[in-house]
Design a protein around this motif. Structure first.
Motif, PDB file in Angstrom:
ATOM      1  N   ARG A 474      43.348  39.667  37.638  1.00  0.00           N
ATOM      2  CA  ARG A 474      44.134  40.819  38.446  1.00  0.00           C
ATOM      3  C   ARG A 474      43.513  42.527  38.659  1.00  0.00           C
ATOM      4  N   LEU A 475      42.163  42.485  37.445  1.00  0.00           N
ATOM      5  CA  LEU A 475      41.654  43.896  37.837  1.00  0.00           C
ATOM      6  C   LEU A 475      40.785  44.303  38.871  1.00  0.00           C
ATOM      7  N   LYS A 480      39.009  45.023  44.604  1.00  0.00           N
ATOM      8  CA  LYS A 480      39.091  45.039  45.663  1.00  0.00           C
ATOM      9  C   LYS A 480      39.650  45.026  47.127  1.00  0.00           C
ATOM     10  N   LYS A 481      40.692  44.566  46.476  1.00  0.00           N
ATOM     11  CA  LYS A 481      41.593  45.178  46.813  1.00  0.00           C
ATOM     12  C   LYS A 481      42.469  47.172  47.678  1.00  0.00           C
ATOM     13  N   TYR A 482      41.668  47.936  46.153  1.00  0.00           N
ATOM     14  CA  TYR A 482      41.808  48.895  46.392  1.00  0.00           C
ATOM     15  C   TYR A 482      40.270  50.067  47.313  1.00  0.00           C
ATOM     16  N   THR A 487      31.829  47.766  38.729  1.00  0.00           N
ATOM     17  CA  THR A 487      31.971  46.008  38.179  1.00  0.00           C
ATOM     18  C   THR A 487      32.503  45.792  37.168  1.00  0.00           C
ATOM     19  N   ILE A 488      32.867  44.990  36.815  1.00  0.00           N
ATOM     20  CA  ILE A 488      32.940  44.066  35.207  1.00  0.00           C
ATOM     21  C   ILE A 488      33.023  42.976  34.864  1.00  0.00           C
TER      22      ILE A 488
END
Length: 489
Positions: A474-475, A480-482, A487-488
């Motif tokens: 979800r994160l 990507k959305k914002y 990067t994780i």
């Protein structure tokens, strides 16, 4: 007899006409756009409210308002630092759009860290819709430039304070503000028409003076607003931001007989003898004194609206830019992943429209304030398509509709990080918080069960943990959305 009948008919017509006039008048009155009052405090953690019952802090005025309005106990700031939080509140967007990825000061100025003049704020839209807008207090959305303003906050290695040019005030007609200035006992301000070198100082505690100016605004002292138009007013109060020892004596006395040990029960407070443990012990009573003092000024502002018969048609929203660890988790204040830093107050009051509730489930976010305010004011169609936040006006009004299932948060970006790749990112739900923090080449990860472990003592992170897998996915989607390049992987 005929004359009597005619007189009778005339009287009946006059009565009907009078009743129609009253009806039309009532209809016009009910259609009047609501006034809007937004009160922003600085560095006020959401746990430090009397009605919540978590800390021994005295906030009788906010307690009273919370009993009549909607109080959200799981409200967070999406970036727990002054400038980014304020940019989010005004625009409903994250740093990738609003360009405020850190505090506006001389260190970030070379990288354009200030609110763009062409971005749309809710105040710009209200201005277009005929509102008279006022801003009082801390702004902190303009970068200082040389030659720096000759004030204390610009001495030393970093300059903080700056005048806000007329074309950068985003629809606020009345202006009584400063960029950032932390000398609360003798604050400084620029008036609406003052030029860059025309600031003045006031020998009064900042929150008291700003409450006075808010009351003057309601009275329209000096003809500062259009009395025939709806108004919006922001009162941006600096305390309880540090330094904490400047609150007037009357508020300090409220805690002088309170045993210090009674304020040290939280598990995230470091032990005595440690640097941050001593920081907490040294400042906690003064921090509470500031909160109690600000609470009294908020009470004065609300009482003034009531006395002037303006309160019934005013949307009141009270919040903060971020919280304050005050030494908890070995963190001196904000800009970290912990609850004391992320959690902030949110109280919304609008008589007859928002029913009273202390809501412990709604996952509020500062970035949602802009679209929600506009929607509450009947301007849903005017909400910019570019906002990242979402309106929850229906929920506030009717407790109906979808509630947010998560809160995205970020922070601690490097001064020069215009690509948004440094710092920390996280996601918070009703039960868990997952966060990743980049320090150099090292990526640290955290998972807390914030219901079972509210003081975040046990890091449960394991890449194979089912909650990690769910929340990480979800994160990544939110990043990507914002348009966030952190990067994780």
């Amino acid at each position: 007899m005929k004359l009597y009948t005619n007189v009778k008919l005339i009287c009946l017509c006059m009565i009907c006409l009078t009743l129609n006039c009253f009806t039309i008048s009532a209809q016009v009155k009910t259609k009047r756009k609501p006034n809007i009052l937004v009160i922003i405090t600085d560095q006020w953690r959401g746990q430090a409210l009397g009605f919540i019952g978590k800390e021994k802090v005295k906030t009788p005025n906010l307690d009273a308002l919370a009993s009549k309005g909607l109080a959200v106990t799981q409200m967070v700031t999406n970036y727990p630092v002054c400038s980014p939080a304020r940019a989010m509140l005004l625009t409903g967007t994250y740093p990738a759009k609003n360009k405020v990825h850190g505090n506006a000061n001389s260190n970030t100025a070379p990288y354009g860290v200030e609110l763009p003049s062409d971005i749309v704020c809710w105040s710009d839209i209200l201005k277009q819709q005929g509102y008279s807008n006022g801003y009082i207090g801390k702004w902190h959305l303009d970068s200082p430039h040389q030659p720096y303003i000759q004030t204390k906050n610009n001495e030393g290695g970093t300059a903080w304070n700056e005048w806000t040019p007329f074309d950068r005030r985003h629809g606020f007609d009345y202006w009584y503000a400063y960029n950032t200035y932390d000398y609360h006992s003798r604050p400084m301000y620029w008036d609406t028409k003052a030029l860059r070198d025309e600031f003045h100082f006031v020998d009064q505690w900042g929150p008291v003076h700003e409450a006075d100016k808010a009351i003057d605004f309601f009275d329209n002292k000096g003809n500062v607003r259009n009395p025939n138009a709806p108004f919006s007013l922001v009162v941006s109060i600096n305390p309880p931001h540090s330094p904490y020892n400047t609150a007037p004596e009357k508020y300090q006395k409220a805690y002088e007989n309170m045993p210090l040990d009674s304020l040290l029960s939280d598990a995230d407070i470091p032990p005595a003898g440690t640097p941050m443990g001593e920081e907490y012990r040294k400042n906690i009573k003064d921090y509470y004194a500031n909160i109690t003092g600000v609470d009294e000024q908020i009470g004065r502002i609300i009482d003034a609206l009531k006395e002037k018969k303006m309160l019934d048609n005013t949307i009141v929203l009270i919040t903060a830019d971020h919280g304050n660890c005050l030494g908890k988790h070995d963190e001196v204040s904000k800009n970290n992943i912990y609850e004391a830093s992320l959690s902030i107050p949110l109280i919304v009051y609008w008589k007859g429209h928002i029913s009273p509730d202390i809501d412990k489930k709604f996952l509020g976010s500062l970035v949602d304030v802009c679209p929600t305010l506009l929607d509450l004011a009947g301007l849903k169609k005017e909400i910019p398509a570019t906002v990242d936040g979402k309106s929850y006006a229906d929920y506030f009004l009717n407790r109906k509709g979808a509630m947010p299932t998560e809160q995205f948060f970020m922070g601690a970006l490097n001064n020069n990080d215009t690509k948004l790749s440094s710092g920390f990112r996280g996601i918070r739900t009703d039960n868990y918080k997952l966060a990743y923090q980049r320090k150099g080449k090292q990526l640290n990860a955290f998972l807390y069960d914030i219901k079972a472990d509210p003081f975040e003592q046990n890091n449960l992170y394991n890449k194979d943990n089912p909650q990690v897998k769910i929340l990480k996915t979800r994160l990544i989607s939110l990043l990507k959305k914002y348009n966030d390049s952190f990067t994780i992987e």
